[in-house]
Design a protein around this motif. Sequence first.
Motif, PDB file in Angstrom:
ATOM      1  N   HIS A 287       7.830   9.981  -3.286  1.00 43.41           N
ATOM      2  CA  HIS A 287       7.265   8.954  -4.166  1.00 43.41           C
ATOM      3  C   HIS A 287       5.766   9.149  -4.354  1.00 43.41           C
ATOM      4  N   ALA A 288       5.111   9.860  -3.430  1.00 40.44           N
ATOM      5  CA  ALA A 288       3.663  10.065  -3.546  1.00 40.44           C
ATOM      6  C   ALA A 288       3.311  10.801  -4.831  1.00 40.44           C
ATOM      7  N   ALA A 289       4.206  11.634  -5.314  1.00 38.62           N
ATOM      8  CA  ALA A 289       3.929  12.401  -6.539  1.00 38.62           C
ATOM      9  C   ALA A 289       3.836  11.486  -7.758  1.00 38.62           C
ATOM     10  N   ARG A 290       4.392  10.273  -7.677  1.00 35.96           N
ATOM     11  CA  ARG A 290       4.377   9.361  -8.818  1.00 35.96           C
ATOM     12  C   ARG A 290       3.131   8.481  -8.841  1.00 35.96           C
ATOM     13  N   LEU A 291       2.334   8.522  -7.791  1.00 34.83           N
ATOM     14  CA  LEU A 291       1.161   7.655  -7.691  1.00 34.83           C
ATOM     15  C   LEU A 291      -0.102   8.429  -8.055  1.00 34.83           C
ATOM     16  N   PRO A 292      -0.990   7.833  -8.868  1.00 32.16           N
ATOM     17  CA  PRO A 292      -2.220   8.537  -9.280  1.00 32.16           C
ATOM     18  C   PRO A 292      -3.225   8.651  -8.145  1.00 32.16           C
ATOM     19  N   LEU A 293      -4.159   9.569  -8.294  1.00 32.70           N
ATOM     20  CA  LEU A 293      -5.226   9.749  -7.319  1.00 32.70           C
ATOM     21  C   LEU A 293      -6.434   8.884  -7.717  1.00 32.70           C
ATOM     22  N   ARG A 294      -7.492   8.951  -6.910  1.00 35.93           N
ATOM     23  CA  ARG A 294      -8.631   8.043  -7.035  1.00 35.93           C
ATOM     24  C   ARG A 294      -9.281   8.078  -8.422  1.00 35.93           C
ATOM     25  N   ALA A 295      -9.437   9.265  -9.011  1.00 40.21           N
ATOM     26  CA  ALA A 295     -10.153   9.359 -10.293  1.00 40.21           C
ATOM     27  C   ALA A 295      -9.473   8.513 -11.366  1.00 40.21           C
ATOM     28  N   GLU A 296      -8.141   8.602 -11.454  1.00 42.16           N
ATOM     29  CA  GLU A 296      -7.423   7.834 -12.478  1.00 42.16           C
ATOM     30  C   GLU A 296      -7.466   6.339 -12.175  1.00 42.16           C
ATOM     31  N   MET A 312     -20.240  -7.814 -14.075  1.00 40.89           N
ATOM     32  CA  MET A 312     -20.053  -7.260 -12.728  1.00 40.89           C
ATOM     33  C   MET A 312     -20.133  -5.740 -12.769  1.00 40.89           C
ATOM     34  N   ARG A 313     -20.704  -5.152 -11.735  1.00 40.01           N
ATOM     35  CA  ARG A 313     -20.768  -3.695 -11.599  1.00 40.01           C
ATOM     36  C   ARG A 313     -19.875  -3.257 -10.443  1.00 40.01           C
ATOM     37  N   ARG A 314     -19.113  -2.192 -10.730  1.00 42.39           N
ATOM     38  CA  ARG A 314     -18.214  -1.674  -9.688  1.00 42.39           C
ATOM     39  C   ARG A 314     -18.998  -0.989  -8.587  1.00 42.39           C
ATOM     40  N   GLY A 315     -18.644  -1.311  -7.328  1.00 48.73           N
ATOM     41  CA  GLY A 315     -19.165  -0.604  -6.174  1.00 48.73           C
ATOM     42  C   GLY A 315     -18.073   0.276  -5.579  1.00 48.73           C
ATOM     43  N   HIS A 316     -17.875   0.166  -4.305  1.00 53.11           N
ATOM     44  CA  HIS A 316     -16.871   0.994  -3.624  1.00 53.11           C
ATOM     45  C   HIS A 316     -15.459   0.487  -3.908  1.00 53.11           C
ATOM     46  N   LEU A 317     -14.540   1.424  -4.065  1.00 49.63           N
ATOM     47  CA  LEU A 317     -13.115   1.091  -4.190  1.00 49.63           C
ATOM     48  C   LEU A 317     -12.393   1.559  -2.933  1.00 49.63           C
ATOM     49  N   ALA A 318     -11.633   0.660  -2.330  1.00 50.25           N
ATOM     50  CA  ALA A 318     -10.757   1.041  -1.209  1.00 50.25           C
ATOM     51  C   ALA A 318      -9.328   1.007  -1.721  1.00 50.25           C
ATOM     52  N   LEU A 319      -8.629   2.134  -1.611  1.00 48.53           N
ATOM     53  CA  LEU A 319      -7.257   2.244  -2.119  1.00 48.53           C
ATOM     54  C   LEU A 319      -6.278   2.273  -0.947  1.00 48.53           C
ATOM     55  N   HIS A 320      -5.206   1.497  -1.064  1.00 43.77           N
ATOM     56  CA  HIS A 320      -4.176   1.437  -0.031  1.00 43.77           C
ATOM     57  C   HIS A 320      -2.833   1.776  -0.676  1.00 43.77           C
ATOM     58  N   TYR A 321      -2.281   2.919  -0.297  1.00 43.90           N
ATOM     59  CA  TYR A 321      -0.998   3.370  -0.840  1.00 43.90           C
ATOM     60  C   TYR A 321       0.110   2.807   0.051  1.00 43.90           C
ATOM     61  N   LEU A 322       0.731   1.718  -0.391  1.00 44.66           N
ATOM     62  CA  LEU A 322       1.727   1.017   0.424  1.00 44.66           C
ATOM     63  C   LEU A 322       2.921   0.629  -0.438  1.00 44.66           C
ATOM     64  N   HIS A 323       4.116   0.788   0.125  1.00 46.76           N
ATOM     65  CA  HIS A 323       5.355   0.343  -0.528  1.00 46.76           C
ATOM     66  C   HIS A 323       5.496   0.936  -1.931  1.00 46.76           C
ATOM     67  N   GLU A 324       5.113   2.186  -2.068  1.00 43.14           N
ATOM     68  CA  GLU A 324       5.229   2.937  -3.319  1.00 43.14           C
ATOM     69  C   GLU A 324       4.366   2.358  -4.439  1.00 43.14           C
ATOM     70  N   ARG A 325       3.356   1.590  -4.062  1.00 41.52           N
ATOM     71  CA  ARG A 325       2.385   1.064  -5.019  1.00 41.52           C
ATOM     72  C   ARG A 325       0.974   1.250  -4.440  1.00 41.52           C
ATOM     73  N   ILE A 326      -0.047   0.838  -5.245  1.00 40.14           N
ATOM     74  CA  ILE A 326      -1.426   0.964  -4.797  1.00 40.14           C
ATOM     75  C   ILE A 326      -2.073  -0.416  -4.789  1.00 40.14           C
ATOM     76  N   GLU A 327      -2.622  -0.784  -3.669  1.00 38.84           N
ATOM     77  CA  GLU A 327      -3.443  -1.981  -3.560  1.00 38.84           C
ATOM     78  C   GLU A 327      -4.906  -1.557  -3.634  1.00 38.84           C
ATOM     79  N   VAL A 328      -5.711  -2.314  -4.404  1.00 37.55           N
ATOM     80  CA  VAL A 328      -7.106  -1.955  -4.639  1.00 37.55           C
ATOM     81  C   VAL A 328      -8.011  -3.061  -4.092  1.00 37.55           C
ATOM     82  N   GLU A 329      -9.013  -2.651  -3.339  1.00 34.10           N
ATOM     83  CA  GLU A 329     -10.090  -3.553  -2.942  1.00 34.10           C
ATOM     84  C   GLU A 329     -11.346  -3.118  -3.693  1.00 34.10           C
ATOM     85  N   LEU A 330     -11.896  -4.029  -4.511  1.00 31.09           N
ATOM     86  CA  LEU A 330     -13.054  -3.733  -5.335  1.00 31.09           C
ATOM     87  C   LEU A 330     -14.273  -4.462  -4.767  1.00 31.09           C
TER      88      LEU A 330
END
Length: 368
Positions: A287-296, A312-330
């Motif tokens: 399933h990892a092949a179906r999930l995009p990487l950080r740039a996208e 608002m201006r974007r700072g750091h992004l924390a990505l969590h690859y869980l349960h075949e989805r991506i959770e984002v902390e902005l």
Amino acid sequence: MRVTWVGAVVDGVLGLTKMVVGWLFLSQALIADGIHSLSDLLTDFMVLALVRVAGAEADAEHPYGHARFETLGTVFLGLLLLAVAAGLAYQSGARLLAGEAAEAPGWPALAVALLSIAAKEWIFRYTRRVARRLESDLLIANAWHSRSDAWSSLVVFAGVGGAMLGFAWLDSLGAVVVAGFIAAIGWKLSHKALRELVDTAVDPADLRAFTDAALGVEGIRGVHSFKSRRMGSKILLELHLQVAPYLSVSESHHLGDCVMMKLLREFHSIGHIIFHIDTEHDDDPRHAARLPLRAEVTARVDEALQAAGGGMRRGHLALHYLHERIEVELFASGGDLTAAERRALQDELNRRLARFNWFRRITLWYPG
């Protein structure tokens, strides 16, 4: 090395003694047994060579070391025992069926056969004791080869004694029985070593013990995808360790190191460990092949943030690859939003990103 050299000296002295005494006192069986003892010299020298090769340090061509050369030598010795057993059974069986009688030898042949039994049995026990301490299948194979020579000397002793008493057929019958024992030992050694060469897993009870030890490390939630194989006297392991989903990379890897050190400390049979850190039980990583990487992901978040407005201006992004989805902390900055407006902005970002099938949720963090 030392135990094999001792065996080589004993084999050489016994072989020459049996051949000379057999020739002088008319014992063909003792001459054959002498040739058998001298043939042991070849296996002794082979063991010495293989031990030297197997003990060599890992190099570019053999990054896991050279222990498999010892396994290969064990296969060869096991097959050699099978060949010795087959030859002994064929020759003795043919003589038994033909009813051939041997000429009665002199009593020195009986004494030398008895001496050979005692010497080879001592070498067997000595070699086996060292082999068990070193956990060396190759030395165990060589020990049983010495035991086979003791049995053949026992056959000679019975044959010489039987011939002196008028029962020459006892030699042939005993040889056939001993050949069966030797063949069983050869098969056992070869079979075990061949299983190692094809990377057969270790005993399930051992894997359960390894798993229980790993789960005993605080922070390890599960162990899966356990793979094992043997290389010589050592076990090689590969395993996946499940940790809490939001741990940092460094803490997760530290937990893996703790598991590795505990296993190496508690189980001396383990030689090498490769671990993989997981945040969930994922035996199928496709399933990892179906999930995009950080740039996208970053590009999609930037689009949503710009469309939502608010300055608002974007700072750091924390990505969590869980349960075949991506959770984002902005982690955002800029803008002058109230708490309610920030919650509304987070809801808006979740709504805009929900159209992507890889998206799970976004959490907005704002300083102050």
